[in-house]
Design a protein around this motif. Sequence first.
Motif, PDB file in Angstrom:
ATOM      1  N   LEU A 200       7.527   2.977   3.331  1.00 14.67           N
ATOM      2  CA  LEU A 200       6.328   2.677   4.278  1.00 14.67           C
ATOM      3  C   LEU A 200       5.327   3.549   5.190  1.00 14.67           C
ATOM      4  CD1 LEU A 200       6.393  -1.064   4.302  1.00 14.67           C
ATOM      5  CD2 LEU A 200       4.549   0.225   3.346  1.00 14.67           C
ATOM      6  N   PRO A 201       4.843   3.725   5.597  1.00 17.78           N
ATOM      7  CA  PRO A 201       3.929   5.159   6.525  1.00 17.78           C
ATOM      8  C   PRO A 201       4.350   4.119   8.396  1.00 17.78           C
ATOM      9  CG  PRO A 201       2.061   4.570   5.311  1.00 17.78           C
ATOM     10  CD  PRO A 201       4.179   4.362   4.630  1.00 17.78           C
ATOM     11  N   ASP A 272      -7.442  -3.325   6.019  1.00 23.88           N
ATOM     12  CA  ASP A 272      -7.442  -2.158   6.010  1.00 23.88           C
ATOM     13  C   ASP A 272      -6.437  -1.922   4.856  1.00 23.88           C
ATOM     14  OD1 ASP A 272      -9.758  -2.484   7.697  1.00 23.88           O
ATOM     15  OD2 ASP A 272      -8.609  -3.817   8.482  1.00 23.88           O
ATOM     16  N   VAL A 273      -5.598  -2.364   4.496  1.00 24.16           N
ATOM     17  CA  VAL A 273      -3.765  -2.050   4.009  1.00 24.16           C
ATOM     18  C   VAL A 273      -3.541  -3.827   3.219  1.00 24.16           C
ATOM     19  CG1 VAL A 273      -1.971  -2.189   4.903  1.00 24.16           C
ATOM     20  CG2 VAL A 273      -3.228  -1.206   6.268  1.00 24.16           C
ATOM     21  N   GLY A 306     -11.414   3.135   2.472  1.00 22.83           N
ATOM     22  CA  GLY A 306     -10.034   4.011   3.521  1.00 22.83           C
ATOM     23  C   GLY A 306      -9.525   3.297   3.170  1.00 22.83           C
ATOM     24  N   GLY A 307      -8.952   2.062   2.608  1.00 26.43           N
ATOM     25  CA  GLY A 307      -8.677   1.469   2.600  1.00 26.43           C
ATOM     26  C   GLY A 307      -7.081   1.896   1.649  1.00 26.43           C
ATOM     27  N   ARG A 308      -5.513   1.388   1.941  1.00 31.03           N
ATOM     28  CA  ARG A 308      -4.834   1.697   1.720  1.00 31.03           C
ATOM     29  C   ARG A 308      -3.675   0.371   0.635  1.00 31.03           C
ATOM     30  NH1 ARG A 308      -2.645   5.261   6.463  1.00 31.03           N
ATOM     31  NH2 ARG A 308      -0.708   6.048   5.144  1.00 31.03           N
ATOM     32  N   LEU A 309      -3.356   1.000  -0.145  1.00 27.45           N
ATOM     33  CA  LEU A 309      -2.454   0.023  -1.066  1.00 27.45           C
ATOM     34  C   LEU A 309      -1.131   0.679  -1.470  1.00 27.45           C
ATOM     35  CD1 LEU A 309      -1.279  -2.013  -3.082  1.00 27.45           C
ATOM     36  CD2 LEU A 309      -2.675  -1.168  -4.942  1.00 27.45           C
ATOM     37  N   TRP A 310       0.222   0.014  -0.951  1.00 27.65           N
ATOM     38  CA  TRP A 310       1.706   0.442  -0.790  1.00 27.65           C
ATOM     39  C   TRP A 310       1.734  -0.416  -2.022  1.00 27.65           C
ATOM     40  CZ3 TRP A 310       3.549   4.921   0.512  1.00 27.65           C
ATOM     41  CH2 TRP A 310       3.159   5.751   1.222  1.00 27.65           C
ATOM     42  N   MET A 311       2.386  -0.340  -3.373  1.00 28.32           N
ATOM     43  CA  MET A 311       2.737  -0.730  -3.624  1.00 28.32           C
ATOM     44  C   MET A 311       3.921  -0.029  -4.301  1.00 28.32           C
ATOM     45  SD  MET A 311       1.320  -0.955  -7.192  1.00 28.32           S
ATOM     46  CE  MET A 311       1.804  -2.062  -8.185  1.00 28.32           C
ATOM     47  N   VAL A 312       5.186  -1.095  -4.944  1.00 28.18           N
ATOM     48  CA  VAL A 312       6.150  -0.620  -5.388  1.00 28.18           C
ATOM     49  C   VAL A 312       6.294  -1.682  -7.242  1.00 28.18           C
ATOM     50  CG1 VAL A 312       8.150  -2.925  -4.653  1.00 28.18           C
ATOM     51  CG2 VAL A 312       9.170  -0.593  -5.473  1.00 28.18           C
ATOM     52  N   ALA A 313       7.071  -0.419  -7.859  1.00 31.61           N
ATOM     53  CA  ALA A 313       7.035  -1.114 -10.245  1.00 31.61           C
ATOM     54  C   ALA A 313       7.610  -0.623 -10.038  1.00 31.61           C
ATOM     55  CB  ALA A 313       5.538  -1.059  -9.964  1.00 31.61           C
ATOM     56  N   ASN A 314       7.896  -1.346 -11.931  1.00 28.04           N
ATOM     57  CA  ASN A 314       9.251   0.111 -12.310  1.00 28.04           C
ATOM     58  C   ASN A 314       8.604   0.580 -12.792  1.00 28.04           C
ATOM     59  OD1 ASN A 314       9.920  -3.231 -12.435  1.00 28.04           O
ATOM     60  ND2 ASN A 314      11.814  -2.611 -14.175  1.00 28.04           N
ATOM     61  N   ARG A 315       9.576   1.447 -12.908  1.00 18.31           N
ATOM     62  CA  ARG A 315       8.953   2.911 -13.531  1.00 18.31           C
ATOM     63  C   ARG A 315       7.964   2.434 -14.845  1.00 18.31           C
ATOM     64  NH1 ARG A 315      13.337   7.485 -12.656  1.00 18.31           N
ATOM     65  NH2 ARG A 315      11.446   8.242 -13.629  1.00 18.31           N
ATOM     66  N   HIS A 316       8.472   1.734 -16.124  1.00 18.85           N
ATOM     67  CA  HIS A 316       7.471   1.253 -17.099  1.00 18.85           C
ATOM     68  C   HIS A 316       6.957   1.044 -17.409  1.00 18.85           C
ATOM     69  CE1 HIS A 316       9.614  -2.199 -16.849  1.00 18.85           C
ATOM     70  NE2 HIS A 316       9.045  -2.377 -18.564  1.00 18.85           N
ATOM     71  N   GLY A 344      -2.400   3.843  -3.056  1.00 21.42           N
ATOM     72  CA  GLY A 344      -3.385   4.048  -3.983  1.00 21.42           C
ATOM     73  C   GLY A 344      -4.460   4.050  -2.441  1.00 21.42           C
ATOM     74  N   THR A 345      -5.855   5.261  -2.442  1.00 20.20           N
ATOM     75  CA  THR A 345      -6.404   5.209  -1.347  1.00 20.20           C
ATOM     76  C   THR A 345      -7.770   4.707  -1.446  1.00 20.20           C
ATOM     77  OG1 THR A 345      -5.343   6.666  -0.462  1.00 20.20           O
ATOM     78  CG2 THR A 345      -7.305   6.286   0.208  1.00 20.20           C
ATOM     79  N   ARG A 346      -8.358   3.874  -1.105  1.00 21.78           N
ATOM     80  CA  ARG A 346      -9.866   3.321  -1.778  1.00 21.78           C
ATOM     81  C   ARG A 346     -11.129   4.266  -1.656  1.00 21.78           C
ATOM     82  NH1 ARG A 346     -13.394  -0.825  -2.543  1.00 21.78           N
ATOM     83  NH2 ARG A 346     -14.577   0.533  -2.579  1.00 21.78           N
TER      84      ARG A 346
END
Length: 354
Positions: A200-201, A272-273, A306-316, A344-346
Amino acid sequence: MPTDRQDDALTTLMLPFANGLLDWPEAGGALFLRARDGWPLHRQPLPGLVCEQGFRPEAKALAHSGLALREEGEAADRRFPLVMLLPPRQRAESRALMARAVAATAPGGRVLACVPNNEGARSAEDDLKHLVGKVSSLSKHKCRVFWSAPLEGGVDADLLARWRDLDAPRPVLDGRFHSRPGVFAWDRVDTASALLVEHLPADLRGRAADLGAGFGYLSHALLGRCAGISALDVFEAEARALALARRNLADARVPVGFHWHDVTEGLPGRYDVVVSNPPFHGQGRGDRPDIGRRFIQAAAQALEPGGRLWMVANRHLPYEDVLDAAFGEVRVHAQRDGFKVIEGTRARGGGRPR
Protein backbone atom coordinates in the motif's frame (compact mmCIF):
# COMPACT_ATOMS: atom_id res chain seq x y z
CA MET A 1 -40.51 -15.91 -2.77
CA PRO A 2 -38.24 -18.82 -1.67
CA THR A 3 -35.03 -19.42 -3.53
CA ASP A 4 -35.03 -22.43 -5.85
CA ARG A 5 -31.32 -23.21 -5.46
CA GLN A 6 -30.32 -26.72 -4.46
CA ASP A 7 -29.32 -26.75 -0.79
CA ASP A 8 -28.68 -30.36 0.22
CA ALA A 9 -28.06 -29.54 3.88
CA LEU A 10 -31.33 -27.63 4.23
CA THR A 11 -33.24 -30.34 2.35
CA THR A 12 -31.80 -33.04 4.61
CA LEU A 13 -32.43 -30.97 7.74
CA MET A 14 -36.17 -30.98 6.99
CA LEU A 15 -36.38 -34.68 6.05
CA PRO A 16 -37.47 -35.90 9.52
CA PHE A 17 -40.62 -33.78 9.16
CA ALA A 18 -41.24 -34.80 5.55
CA ASN A 19 -40.79 -38.49 6.48
CA GLY A 20 -42.98 -38.31 9.59
CA LEU A 21 -40.12 -39.08 11.98
CA LEU A 22 -40.68 -35.78 13.78
CA ASP A 23 -43.70 -33.53 14.19
CA TRP A 24 -43.52 -29.77 13.97
CA PRO A 25 -44.34 -28.33 17.42
CA GLU A 26 -47.99 -27.35 17.74
CA ALA A 27 -47.23 -24.46 20.07
CA GLY A 28 -44.20 -22.42 21.03
CA GLY A 29 -42.65 -22.21 17.58
CA ALA A 30 -39.11 -23.07 16.56
CA LEU A 31 -35.79 -21.26 16.38
CA PHE A 32 -33.54 -21.79 13.34
CA LEU A 33 -29.91 -20.77 13.94
CA ARG A 34 -27.74 -19.95 10.89
CA ALA A 35 -30.93 -20.29 8.87
CA ARG A 36 -30.97 -20.32 5.09
CA ASP A 37 -33.97 -19.86 2.86
CA GLY A 38 -35.06 -22.50 0.38
CA TRP A 39 -38.05 -24.47 -0.83
CA PRO A 40 -37.85 -27.04 2.04
CA LEU A 41 -38.95 -24.27 4.43
CA HIS A 42 -42.05 -23.62 2.32
CA ARG A 43 -43.13 -27.18 1.57
CA GLN A 44 -45.45 -27.26 4.58
CA PRO A 45 -46.68 -24.72 7.14
CA LEU A 46 -44.08 -24.07 9.86
CA PRO A 47 -46.02 -21.97 12.38
CA GLY A 48 -43.93 -19.94 14.81
CA LEU A 49 -40.64 -20.32 12.95
CA VAL A 50 -38.07 -17.66 13.94
CA CYS A 51 -34.80 -17.45 11.99
CA GLU A 52 -31.40 -16.09 12.95
CA GLN A 53 -28.73 -15.34 10.33
CA GLY A 54 -25.79 -12.95 10.50
CA PHE A 55 -24.70 -13.22 6.86
CA ARG A 56 -26.36 -10.35 5.02
CA PRO A 57 -27.25 -12.06 1.70
CA GLU A 58 -28.85 -15.01 3.50
CA ALA A 59 -30.67 -12.72 5.95
CA LYS A 60 -32.11 -10.70 3.07
CA ALA A 61 -33.28 -13.87 1.32
CA LEU A 62 -35.07 -15.04 4.46
CA ALA A 63 -36.76 -11.66 4.94
CA HIS A 64 -37.72 -11.54 1.26
CA SER A 65 -39.51 -14.88 1.70
CA GLY A 66 -41.52 -13.46 4.59
CA LEU A 67 -39.79 -15.46 7.33
CA ALA A 68 -39.42 -13.91 10.79
CA LEU A 69 -35.89 -12.82 11.65
CA ARG A 70 -34.24 -11.93 14.94
CA GLU A 71 -30.73 -10.72 15.73
CA GLU A 72 -28.25 -12.87 17.64
CA GLY A 73 -28.91 -12.43 21.34
CA GLU A 74 -32.37 -10.93 20.82
CA ALA A 75 -34.92 -12.36 23.31
CA ALA A 76 -32.13 -14.57 24.63
CA ASP A 77 -34.27 -15.86 27.52
CA ARG A 78 -36.94 -17.31 25.24
CA ARG A 79 -37.00 -21.12 25.03
CA PHE A 80 -38.36 -23.08 22.07
CA PRO A 81 -39.72 -26.63 21.76
CA LEU A 82 -37.55 -27.03 18.68
CA VAL A 83 -34.19 -25.47 17.84
CA MET A 84 -32.72 -26.21 14.42
CA LEU A 85 -29.27 -25.31 13.20
CA LEU A 86 -26.86 -25.66 10.30
CA PRO A 87 -23.52 -25.76 12.14
CA PRO A 88 -20.53 -24.08 10.46
CA ARG A 89 -17.44 -26.11 9.61
CA GLN A 90 -15.14 -24.32 12.11
CA ARG A 91 -15.18 -26.68 15.12
CA ALA A 92 -15.06 -24.19 17.98
CA GLU A 93 -17.72 -22.01 16.38
CA SER A 94 -19.87 -25.08 15.69
CA ARG A 95 -19.64 -26.30 19.27
CA ALA A 96 -20.50 -22.85 20.62
CA LEU A 97 -23.54 -22.66 18.34
CA MET A 98 -24.63 -26.15 19.35
CA ALA A 99 -24.36 -25.22 23.02
CA ARG A 100 -26.43 -22.12 22.39
CA ALA A 101 -29.04 -24.25 20.63
CA VAL A 102 -29.29 -26.59 23.61
CA ALA A 103 -29.57 -23.65 26.01
CA ALA A 104 -32.41 -22.19 23.90
CA THR A 105 -34.42 -25.44 23.96
CA ALA A 106 -37.42 -25.67 26.30
CA PRO A 107 -37.81 -28.66 28.64
CA GLY A 108 -39.07 -31.57 26.56
CA GLY A 109 -37.90 -29.93 23.35
CA ARG A 110 -35.45 -31.13 20.73
CA VAL A 111 -32.32 -29.90 18.96
CA LEU A 112 -32.11 -30.75 15.26
CA ALA A 113 -28.98 -30.19 13.14
CA CYS A 114 -27.58 -31.10 9.74
CA VAL A 115 -24.01 -31.11 8.40
CA PRO A 116 -22.61 -32.25 5.01
CA ASN A 117 -20.60 -35.44 5.27
CA ASN A 118 -17.46 -33.76 3.95
CA GLU A 119 -17.68 -30.98 6.54
CA GLY A 120 -17.51 -33.16 9.65
CA ALA A 121 -21.03 -34.57 10.00
CA ARG A 122 -20.08 -37.47 12.28
CA SER A 123 -17.96 -35.26 14.51
CA ALA A 124 -20.83 -32.77 14.83
CA GLU A 125 -23.24 -35.59 15.70
CA ASP A 126 -20.81 -36.81 18.36
CA ASP A 127 -20.62 -33.29 19.76
CA LEU A 128 -24.40 -33.19 20.25
CA LYS A 129 -24.24 -36.61 21.92
CA HIS A 130 -21.63 -35.30 24.36
CA LEU A 131 -23.98 -32.47 25.31
CA VAL A 132 -27.35 -34.22 25.53
CA GLY A 133 -26.89 -37.99 25.40
CA LYS A 134 -29.12 -39.98 23.06
CA VAL A 135 -29.22 -38.78 19.44
CA SER A 136 -31.00 -40.16 16.35
CA SER A 137 -29.77 -39.61 12.81
CA LEU A 138 -30.54 -40.01 9.12
CA SER A 139 -28.25 -39.71 6.07
CA LYS A 140 -29.20 -38.51 2.61
CA HIS A 141 -27.93 -36.15 -0.10
CA LYS A 142 -24.36 -36.65 1.25
CA CYS A 143 -25.47 -34.97 4.48
CA ARG A 144 -26.35 -36.16 7.96
CA VAL A 145 -29.30 -34.85 9.97
CA PHE A 146 -29.33 -35.68 13.68
CA TRP A 147 -31.58 -34.78 16.58
CA SER A 148 -31.79 -35.14 20.32
CA ALA A 149 -34.34 -37.03 22.33
CA PRO A 150 -36.74 -34.74 24.21
CA LEU A 151 -34.57 -32.80 26.66
CA GLU A 152 -35.78 -33.65 30.15
CA GLY A 153 -32.49 -33.24 31.97
CA GLY A 154 -29.32 -35.14 31.24
CA VAL A 155 -27.57 -32.18 29.62
CA ASP A 156 -23.90 -31.91 30.56
CA ALA A 157 -24.08 -28.48 32.20
CA ASP A 158 -20.32 -28.06 32.63
CA LEU A 159 -19.60 -28.91 29.00
CA LEU A 160 -22.46 -26.66 27.90
CA ALA A 161 -20.95 -23.72 29.78
CA ARG A 162 -17.47 -24.35 28.36
CA TRP A 163 -18.65 -24.71 24.79
CA ARG A 164 -20.82 -21.60 24.86
CA ASP A 165 -17.66 -19.54 25.41
CA LEU A 166 -15.61 -21.19 22.66
CA ASP A 167 -16.33 -18.47 20.09
CA ALA A 168 -16.25 -15.50 22.45
CA PRO A 169 -14.21 -12.50 21.19
CA ARG A 170 -10.64 -12.57 22.47
CA PRO A 171 -7.33 -10.75 21.94
CA VAL A 172 -5.27 -11.92 18.95
CA LEU A 173 -2.03 -10.83 17.28
CA ASP A 174 -0.34 -9.91 20.56
CA GLY A 175 -3.46 -8.13 21.78
CA ARG A 176 -3.58 -5.63 18.90
CA PHE A 177 -7.00 -6.88 17.76
CA HIS A 178 -10.00 -8.81 19.01
CA SER A 179 -11.38 -11.69 16.98
CA ARG A 180 -13.33 -14.93 17.34
CA PRO A 181 -13.44 -18.38 15.70
CA GLY A 182 -15.38 -18.58 12.46
CA VAL A 183 -14.35 -15.17 11.17
CA PHE A 184 -12.03 -15.35 8.14
CA ALA A 185 -8.40 -15.82 9.26
CA TRP A 186 -9.66 -15.11 12.76
CA ASP A 187 -6.41 -15.57 14.71
CA ARG A 188 -3.79 -14.43 12.21
CA VAL A 189 -3.01 -12.02 9.40
CA ASP A 190 -3.81 -13.92 6.22
CA THR A 191 -1.06 -14.03 3.61
CA ALA A 192 -3.03 -12.06 1.01
CA SER A 193 -3.86 -9.16 3.32
CA ALA A 194 -0.27 -9.00 4.55
CA LEU A 195 0.96 -8.76 0.96
CA LEU A 196 -1.50 -5.97 0.17
CA VAL A 197 -0.50 -3.98 3.25
CA GLU A 198 3.16 -4.40 2.35
CA HIS A 199 2.56 -2.65 -0.97
CA LEU A 200 0.00 0.00 0.00
CA PRO A 201 1.44 3.42 -0.89
CA ALA A 202 1.52 6.10 1.78
CA ASP A 203 0.05 8.76 -0.52
CA LEU A 204 -3.54 7.45 -0.53
CA ARG A 205 -5.85 10.24 0.64
CA GLY A 206 -9.47 11.35 0.94
CA ARG A 207 -12.55 9.24 1.67
CA ALA A 208 -11.82 5.53 1.75
CA ALA A 209 -13.78 2.28 1.84
CA ASP A 210 -12.74 -1.24 2.86
CA LEU A 211 -14.83 -3.88 1.09
CA GLY A 212 -15.16 -7.16 2.95
CA ALA A 213 -13.30 -5.82 5.96
CA GLY A 214 -13.38 -8.87 8.24
CA PHE A 215 -12.25 -7.98 11.76
CA GLY A 216 -10.66 -4.75 10.53
CA TYR A 217 -6.98 -5.56 9.94
CA LEU A 218 -6.74 -3.94 6.52
CA SER A 219 -8.66 -0.83 7.62
CA HIS A 220 -6.37 -0.46 10.62
CA ALA A 221 -3.27 -0.74 8.41
CA LEU A 222 -4.64 1.75 5.87
CA LEU A 223 -5.25 4.39 8.54
CA GLY A 224 -1.85 3.76 10.08
CA ARG A 225 0.05 4.08 6.82
CA CYS A 226 -1.86 6.80 4.97
CA ALA A 227 -2.10 10.06 6.88
CA GLY A 228 -4.15 11.61 4.08
CA ILE A 229 -7.17 9.35 4.62
CA SER A 230 -9.88 11.63 6.05
CA ALA A 231 -12.80 9.21 6.53
CA LEU A 232 -13.41 5.49 6.21
CA ASP A 233 -16.42 3.29 5.53
CA VAL A 234 -16.19 -0.37 6.48
CA PHE A 235 -18.38 -2.84 4.54
CA GLU A 236 -18.83 -6.40 5.78
CA ALA A 237 -21.60 -8.93 5.08
CA GLU A 238 -20.96 -11.04 8.19
CA ALA A 239 -22.41 -9.39 11.30
CA ARG A 240 -20.03 -11.22 13.66
CA ALA A 241 -17.02 -9.84 11.78
CA LEU A 242 -18.48 -6.33 11.56
CA ALA A 243 -18.95 -6.20 15.33
CA LEU A 244 -15.26 -7.04 15.73
CA ALA A 245 -14.22 -4.37 13.21
CA ARG A 246 -16.26 -1.83 15.16
CA ARG A 247 -14.39 -2.82 18.32
CA ASN A 248 -10.96 -2.89 16.68
CA LEU A 249 -11.42 0.52 15.04
CA ALA A 250 -13.06 2.23 17.99
CA ASP A 251 -10.07 4.54 18.47
CA ALA A 252 -9.58 5.39 14.78
CA ARG A 253 -8.21 8.86 14.12
CA VAL A 254 -10.90 9.58 11.46
CA PRO A 255 -14.68 9.12 11.34
CA VAL A 256 -15.53 5.50 10.53
CA GLY A 257 -18.87 4.21 9.25
CA PHE A 258 -19.75 0.54 9.76
CA HIS A 259 -22.06 -1.09 7.25
CA TRP A 260 -23.64 -4.56 7.40
CA HIS A 261 -23.83 -4.77 3.65
CA ASP A 262 -23.56 -7.07 0.64
CA VAL A 263 -20.98 -5.34 -1.55
CA THR A 264 -22.16 -7.23 -4.65
CA GLU A 265 -25.27 -5.02 -4.56
CA GLY A 266 -23.15 -1.88 -5.00
CA LEU A 267 -22.04 0.86 -2.63
CA PRO A 268 -24.08 3.79 -1.30
CA GLY A 269 -21.26 6.36 -1.21
CA ARG A 270 -18.50 7.96 -3.29
CA TYR A 271 -14.83 7.42 -2.50
CA ASP A 272 -11.31 8.46 -3.41
CA VAL A 273 -9.78 5.17 -2.28
CA VAL A 274 -11.07 1.61 -2.06
CA VAL A 275 -9.10 -1.27 -0.56
CA SER A 276 -10.20 -4.89 -0.60
CA ASN A 277 -9.25 -8.49 -0.12
CA PRO A 278 -12.47 -9.76 -1.67
CA PRO A 279 -13.86 -13.19 -0.80
CA PHE A 280 -13.69 -15.79 -3.52
CA HIS A 281 -15.92 -18.39 -1.84
CA GLY A 282 -19.57 -18.19 -0.88
CA GLN A 283 -20.69 -20.27 2.08
CA GLY A 284 -19.53 -23.39 0.23
CA ARG A 285 -16.07 -24.61 -0.73
CA GLY A 286 -16.04 -23.93 -4.47
CA ASP A 287 -14.41 -20.90 -6.10
CA ARG A 288 -16.80 -18.00 -6.69
CA PRO A 289 -14.87 -15.53 -8.85
CA ASP A 290 -18.17 -13.79 -9.61
CA ILE A 291 -18.09 -12.35 -6.07
CA GLY A 292 -14.69 -10.73 -6.60
CA ARG A 293 -15.78 -9.45 -10.01
CA ARG A 294 -18.78 -7.73 -8.47
CA PHE A 295 -16.52 -6.22 -5.77
CA ILE A 296 -14.36 -4.74 -8.52
CA GLN A 297 -17.37 -3.35 -10.39
CA ALA A 298 -18.86 -1.92 -7.20
CA ALA A 299 -15.55 -0.24 -6.37
CA ALA A 300 -15.25 1.27 -9.84
CA GLN A 301 -18.80 2.60 -9.73
CA ALA A 302 -18.21 4.22 -6.34
CA LEU A 303 -14.79 5.76 -7.02
CA GLU A 304 -14.43 9.38 -8.02
CA PRO A 305 -12.56 10.13 -11.28
CA GLY A 306 -8.90 9.53 -10.54
CA GLY A 307 -9.86 7.36 -7.55
CA ARG A 308 -7.78 4.28 -6.81
CA LEU A 309 -8.62 0.68 -6.00
CA TRP A 310 -5.98 -1.38 -4.24
CA MET A 311 -6.84 -5.05 -3.97
CA VAL A 312 -5.30 -8.48 -3.55
CA ALA A 313 -6.50 -11.69 -5.18
CA ASN A 314 -5.48 -15.25 -5.89
CA ARG A 315 -3.27 -15.29 -8.97
CA HIS A 316 -5.48 -17.82 -10.77
CA LEU A 317 -8.73 -15.85 -10.49
CA PRO A 318 -9.85 -14.27 -13.79
CA TYR A 319 -10.31 -10.61 -12.87
CA GLU A 320 -8.29 -8.94 -15.64
CA ASP A 321 -11.17 -8.41 -18.06
CA VAL A 322 -13.44 -6.72 -15.51
CA LEU A 323 -10.53 -4.60 -14.25
CA ASP A 324 -9.64 -3.47 -17.77
CA ALA A 325 -13.28 -2.63 -18.49
CA ALA A 326 -13.79 -0.66 -15.27
CA PHE A 327 -10.53 1.28 -14.89
CA GLY A 328 -8.49 3.59 -17.08
CA GLU A 329 -5.23 2.14 -15.78
CA VAL A 330 -4.50 -1.22 -14.18
CA ARG A 331 -1.15 -2.24 -12.68
CA VAL A 332 0.00 -5.44 -10.97
CA HIS A 333 2.42 -4.37 -8.26
CA ALA A 334 3.37 -7.74 -6.79
CA GLN A 335 2.91 -11.48 -7.28
CA ARG A 336 3.94 -13.77 -4.46
CA ASP A 337 2.76 -16.81 -2.51
CA GLY A 338 -0.04 -17.41 -4.99
CA PHE A 339 -1.48 -13.88 -4.76
CA LYS A 340 -1.34 -10.68 -6.79
CA VAL A 341 -1.63 -7.04 -5.67
CA ILE A 342 -3.48 -4.89 -8.19
CA GLU A 343 -4.06 -1.15 -8.47
CA GLY A 344 -6.87 0.20 -10.63
CA THR A 345 -7.21 3.94 -11.28
CA ARG A 346 -10.46 5.45 -12.49
CA ALA A 347 -10.10 7.51 -15.65
CA ARG A 348 -10.51 11.25 -15.18
CA GLY A 349 -13.53 12.62 -16.99
CA GLY A 350 -16.22 10.56 -18.68
CA GLY A 351 -19.15 8.79 -17.08
CA ARG A 352 -19.28 6.17 -14.37
CA PRO A 353 -18.36 2.63 -15.42
CA ARG A 354 -21.12 0.10 -15.78
